[in-house]
Design a protein around this motif. Structure first.
Motif, PDB file in Angstrom:
ATOM      1  N   ALA A  49      -5.411   7.179   4.368  1.00 54.17           N
ATOM      2  CA  ALA A  49      -6.808   7.795   3.667  1.00 54.17           C
ATOM      3  C   ALA A  49      -7.109   8.904   4.329  1.00 54.17           C
ATOM      4  N   TRP A  58      -8.976  10.899  -0.524  1.00 52.12           N
ATOM      5  CA  TRP A  58      -7.572  10.171  -1.126  1.00 52.12           C
ATOM      6  C   TRP A  58      -7.392   8.833  -0.355  1.00 52.12           C
ATOM      7  N   TYR A  59      -6.670   7.887  -1.077  1.00 53.65           N
ATOM      8  CA  TYR A  59      -6.351   7.045  -0.699  1.00 53.65           C
ATOM      9  C   TYR A  59      -4.763   6.613  -1.069  1.00 53.65           C
ATOM     10  N   ASP A  61      -1.983   4.251  -2.694  1.00 50.83           N
ATOM     11  CA  ASP A  61      -2.139   3.304  -3.620  1.00 50.83           C
ATOM     12  C   ASP A  61      -2.416   1.682  -3.173  1.00 50.83           C
ATOM     13  N   LYS A  64      -6.105   1.535  -2.263  1.00 53.22           N
ATOM     14  CA  LYS A  64      -7.039   1.963  -3.009  1.00 53.22           C
ATOM     15  C   LYS A  64      -8.269   0.686  -3.404  1.00 53.22           C
ATOM     16  N   GLY A  65      -9.233   0.934  -3.524  1.00 59.60           N
ATOM     17  CA  GLY A  65     -10.140  -0.097  -3.798  1.00 59.60           C
ATOM     18  C   GLY A  65     -10.709  -1.181  -2.380  1.00 59.60           C
ATOM     19  N   THR A  68     -12.218   2.287   2.861  1.00 59.94           N
ATOM     20  CA  THR A  68     -13.097   3.414   2.301  1.00 59.94           C
ATOM     21  C   THR A  68     -12.997   4.276   4.001  1.00 59.94           C
TER      22      THR A  68
END
Length: 122
Positions: A49, A58-59, A61, A64-65, A68
């Motif tokens: 991240a 940016w994260y 894949d 992601k979600g 944070t």
């Protein structure tokens, strides 16, 4: 003085959460974009991240979600909130500049902190 000190790792069950912290030298924090990296056993260190500029993020894949990235500029501290952790998230997590290698140690080598171990296991 160059300093990146990661903390907050530990052993957690799948589905659990952790919050990592990185206390950085003010000079580093103000000058560079910051990011989190993970090095799983037997694998290369990978970008997880990152901040792009002051506010965009940016994260990878794979996170992601669930993860944070955030920062507290007043404290020169970077955070990584990790939710819904998976066994595959097991790694040593490091903070550094993005791209890495912009900060050197006294031997002019790329500076890395000690990292913090995250182990996800039932």
């Amino acid at each position: 003085q160059v300093q990146l000190v990661e903390s907050g790792g530990g052993l957690v069950q799948p589905g659990g959460s952790l919050r990592l912290s990185c206390a950085a030298s003010e000079s580093i924090f103000r000058k560079y974009s910051m990011a989190w990296y993970a090095q799983a056993p037997g694998k290369h260190r990978e970008l997880v991240a990152a901040f792009i500029g002051d506010s965009r993020t940016w994260y990878a894949d794979s996170v992601k979600g669930r993860f944070t990235i955030s920062r507290d500029n007043a404290k020169s501290t970077l955070y990584l909130q990790m939710n819904s952790l998976k066994v595959g998230d097991t790694a040593v997590y490091y903070c550094n500049t993005d791209p890495p290698g912009q900060v050197k140690d006294s031997h002019n080598l790329d500076y890395w902190g000690q990292g913090t171990q995250v182990t996800v296991s039932s």
